[in-house]
Design a protein around this motif. Structure first.
Motif, PDB file in Angstrom:
ATOM      1  N   GLY A  55      15.286  -7.142  -1.346  1.00  0.00           N
ATOM      2  CA  GLY A  55      13.902  -7.174  -1.764  1.00  0.00           C
ATOM      3  C   GLY A  55      13.342  -5.803  -2.093  1.00  0.00           C
ATOM      4  N   THR A  56      12.110  -5.813  -2.566  1.00  0.00           N
ATOM      5  CA  THR A  56      11.469  -4.535  -2.877  1.00  0.00           C
ATOM      6  C   THR A  56      10.693  -3.987  -1.684  1.00  0.00           C
ATOM      7  OG1 THR A  56       9.505  -5.633  -3.757  1.00  0.00           O
ATOM      8  CG2 THR A  56      11.264  -5.082  -5.321  1.00  0.00           C
ATOM      9  N   GLN A  57      10.335  -4.846  -0.721  1.00  0.00           N
ATOM     10  CA  GLN A  57       9.615  -4.370   0.453  1.00  0.00           C
ATOM     11  C   GLN A  57      10.601  -4.050   1.573  1.00  0.00           C
ATOM     12  OE1 GLN A  57       6.441  -6.804   1.815  1.00  0.00           O
ATOM     13  NE2 GLN A  57       5.440  -6.893  -0.166  1.00  0.00           N
ATOM     14  N   VAL A  58      10.396  -2.904   2.194  1.00  0.00           N
ATOM     15  CA  VAL A  58      11.230  -2.504   3.324  1.00  0.00           C
ATOM     16  C   VAL A  58      10.331  -2.133   4.497  1.00  0.00           C
ATOM     17  CG1 VAL A  58      13.171  -1.721   1.919  1.00  0.00           C
ATOM     18  CG2 VAL A  58      11.345  -0.122   2.481  1.00  0.00           C
ATOM     19  N   ALA A  59      10.844  -2.352   5.683  1.00  0.00           N
ATOM     20  CA  ALA A  59      10.107  -1.969   6.883  1.00  0.00           C
ATOM     21  C   ALA A  59      10.373  -0.497   7.177  1.00  0.00           C
ATOM     22  CB  ALA A  59      10.539  -2.835   8.057  1.00  0.00           C
ATOM     23  N   VAL A  60       9.307   0.217   7.503  1.00  0.00           N
ATOM     24  CA  VAL A  60       9.423   1.623   7.881  1.00  0.00           C
ATOM     25  C   VAL A  60       8.857   1.798   9.293  1.00  0.00           C
ATOM     26  CG1 VAL A  60       9.364   2.525   5.528  1.00  0.00           C
ATOM     27  CG2 VAL A  60       7.226   2.188   6.749  1.00  0.00           C
ATOM     28  N   VAL A  61       9.495   2.652  10.056  1.00  0.00           N
ATOM     29  CA  VAL A  61       9.052   2.908  11.427  1.00  0.00           C
ATOM     30  C   VAL A  61       7.811   3.798  11.388  1.00  0.00           C
ATOM     31  CG1 VAL A  61       9.656   3.961  13.639  1.00  0.00           C
ATOM     32  CG2 VAL A  61      11.364   2.632  12.374  1.00  0.00           C
ATOM     33  N   LEU A  62       6.725   3.307  11.977  1.00  0.00           N
ATOM     34  CA  LEU A  62       5.490   4.068  12.074  1.00  0.00           C
ATOM     35  C   LEU A  62       5.372   4.758  13.429  1.00  0.00           C
ATOM     36  CD1 LEU A  62       3.081   1.392  10.574  1.00  0.00           C
ATOM     37  CD2 LEU A  62       4.153   3.314   9.383  1.00  0.00           C
ATOM     38  N   ASP A 119       6.758  -0.594  -0.385  1.00  0.00           N
ATOM     39  CA  ASP A 119       7.523  -0.949  -1.570  1.00  0.00           C
ATOM     40  C   ASP A 119       8.595   0.109  -1.793  1.00  0.00           C
ATOM     41  OD1 ASP A 119       8.099  -0.780  -4.612  1.00  0.00           O
ATOM     42  OD2 ASP A 119       7.160  -2.744  -4.345  1.00  0.00           O
ATOM     43  N   ARG A 120       9.829  -0.339  -1.917  1.00  0.00           N
ATOM     44  CA  ARG A 120      10.974   0.558  -2.058  1.00  0.00           C
ATOM     45  C   ARG A 120      10.859   1.472  -3.280  1.00  0.00           C
ATOM     46  NH1 ARG A 120      16.192  -0.920  -0.183  1.00  0.00           N
ATOM     47  NH2 ARG A 120      15.439  -3.047  -0.052  1.00  0.00           N
ATOM     48  N   GLU A 121      10.282   0.964  -4.366  1.00  0.00           N
ATOM     49  CA  GLU A 121      10.213   1.730  -5.615  1.00  0.00           C
ATOM     50  C   GLU A 121       8.930   2.552  -5.745  1.00  0.00           C
ATOM     51  OE1 GLU A 121      10.908  -1.248  -8.576  1.00  0.00           O
ATOM     52  OE2 GLU A 121      12.884  -1.719  -7.744  1.00  0.00           O
ATOM     53  N   THR A 122       7.771   1.937  -5.481  1.00  0.00           N
ATOM     54  CA  THR A 122       6.497   2.637  -5.680  1.00  0.00           C
ATOM     55  C   THR A 122       6.067   3.451  -4.464  1.00  0.00           C
ATOM     56  OG1 THR A 122       5.121   0.828  -4.834  1.00  0.00           O
ATOM     57  CG2 THR A 122       5.723   0.763  -7.200  1.00  0.00           C
ATOM     58  N   LYS A 123       6.684   3.181  -3.304  1.00  0.00           N
ATOM     59  CA  LYS A 123       6.357   3.845  -2.027  1.00  0.00           C
ATOM     60  C   LYS A 123       4.952   3.501  -1.542  1.00  0.00           C
ATOM     61  CE  LYS A 123      10.278   5.967  -2.314  1.00  0.00           C
ATOM     62  NZ  LYS A 123      11.407   5.112  -2.183  1.00  0.00           N
ATOM     63  N   ARG A 124       4.376   2.424  -2.058  1.00  0.00           N
ATOM     64  CA  ARG A 124       3.050   1.985  -1.609  1.00  0.00           C
ATOM     65  C   ARG A 124       3.163   1.103  -0.378  1.00  0.00           C
ATOM     66  NH1 ARG A 124      -1.234   1.279  -6.279  1.00  0.00           N
ATOM     67  NH2 ARG A 124      -0.651   3.108  -7.476  1.00  0.00           N
ATOM     68  N   VAL A 125       2.162   1.221   0.484  1.00  0.00           N
ATOM     69  CA  VAL A 125       2.094   0.420   1.700  1.00  0.00           C
ATOM     70  C   VAL A 125       1.576  -0.973   1.352  1.00  0.00           C
ATOM     71  CG1 VAL A 125       0.988   0.249   3.958  1.00  0.00           C
ATOM     72  CG2 VAL A 125       1.695   2.479   3.081  1.00  0.00           C
ATOM     73  N   HIS A 126       2.116  -1.991   2.021  1.00  0.00           N
ATOM     74  CA  HIS A 126       1.696  -3.377   1.803  1.00  0.00           C
ATOM     75  C   HIS A 126       1.126  -3.961   3.081  1.00  0.00           C
ATOM     76  CE1 HIS A 126       3.387  -4.265  -2.199  1.00  0.00           C
ATOM     77  NE2 HIS A 126       4.216  -3.287  -1.906  1.00  0.00           N
ATOM     78  N   ARG A 127       0.252  -4.943   2.900  1.00  0.00           N
ATOM     79  CA  ARG A 127      -0.225  -5.718   4.043  1.00  0.00           C
ATOM     80  C   ARG A 127       0.966  -6.490   4.612  1.00  0.00           C
ATOM     81  NH1 ARG A 127      -5.687  -6.379   4.771  1.00  0.00           N
ATOM     82  NH2 ARG A 127      -5.393  -8.370   5.787  1.00  0.00           N
ATOM     83  N   VAL A 128       0.932  -6.714   5.901  1.00  0.00           N
ATOM     84  CA  VAL A 128       2.002  -7.456   6.558  1.00  0.00           C
ATOM     85  C   VAL A 128       1.592  -8.914   6.640  1.00  0.00           C
ATOM     86  CG1 VAL A 128       3.290  -7.764   8.696  1.00  0.00           C
ATOM     87  CG2 VAL A 128       2.765  -5.462   7.877  1.00  0.00           C
ATOM     88  N   ASP A 129       2.284  -9.749   5.889  1.00  0.00           N
ATOM     89  CA  ASP A 129       2.049 -11.186   5.908  1.00  0.00           C
ATOM     90  C   ASP A 129       3.238 -11.849   6.586  1.00  0.00           C
ATOM     91  OD1 ASP A 129       1.524 -13.843   5.508  1.00  0.00           O
ATOM     92  OD2 ASP A 129       1.281 -13.700   3.335  1.00  0.00           O
TER      93      ASP A 129
END
Length: 141
Positions: A55-62, A119-129
């Motif tokens: 997918g394009t969304q990846v989880a990152v450790v905050l 987002d893996r490509e744009t590096k934008r943060v997404h809401r978690v659904d």
């Protein structure tokens, strides 16, 4: 920040140890524990229908909090148990509790990891659904 009580989603997996995971004192090196937790998180996601490999969304450790509770002695072919469960979520993050255990149930480490989606490509943060992420595994929002 508003939090929502997440569904109870747990998973347990075994992770093999390697000879180079141990330090000269004969203990499991402290740098290996975050790797064990990461393996547990991947296994948790796959067990609940979340496969981020394509997918394009990846989880990152905050945020990572890790308590070392007991040394693990030299066993170059040993295995540890990693228990992972969802404990919290907000609009932009979710938190997993993780325990690392010996086979007899003795906890050797306890972690808490807060993750966000990017987002893996744009590096934008997404809401978690989580409802959408876990829909295939019977999860709810």
């Amino acid at each position: 920040m508003t939090t929502v009580t997440p569904p109870v989603l747990e998973h347990t997996c075994e992770v093999g140890l390697r000879a180079n995971d141990f330090d000269w004192a004969g203990h499991l090196n402290n740098s290996v524990y975050p790797q064990l937790l990461e393996t547990g998180r991947w296994e948790w996601g796959l067990a609940h229908g979340v496969d981020a490999r394509g997918g394009t969304q990846v989880a990152v450790v905050l945020q990572l909090h890790l308590d070392y509770l007991q040394a693990v002695d030299w066993d170059p072919v040993g295995r540890l148990v990693v228990r992972t469960s969802l404990v919290d979520r907000t609009a932009y993050s979710f938190t997993l509790a993780q325990d690392v255990e010996l086979h007899d149930g003795t906890k050797v480490a306890r972690g808490r990891v807060r993750l966000g989606l990017m987002d893996r490509e744009t590096k934008r943060v997404h809401r978690v659904d989580l409802g959408s992420m876990l829909a295939g595994a019977g999860g709810t929002s």
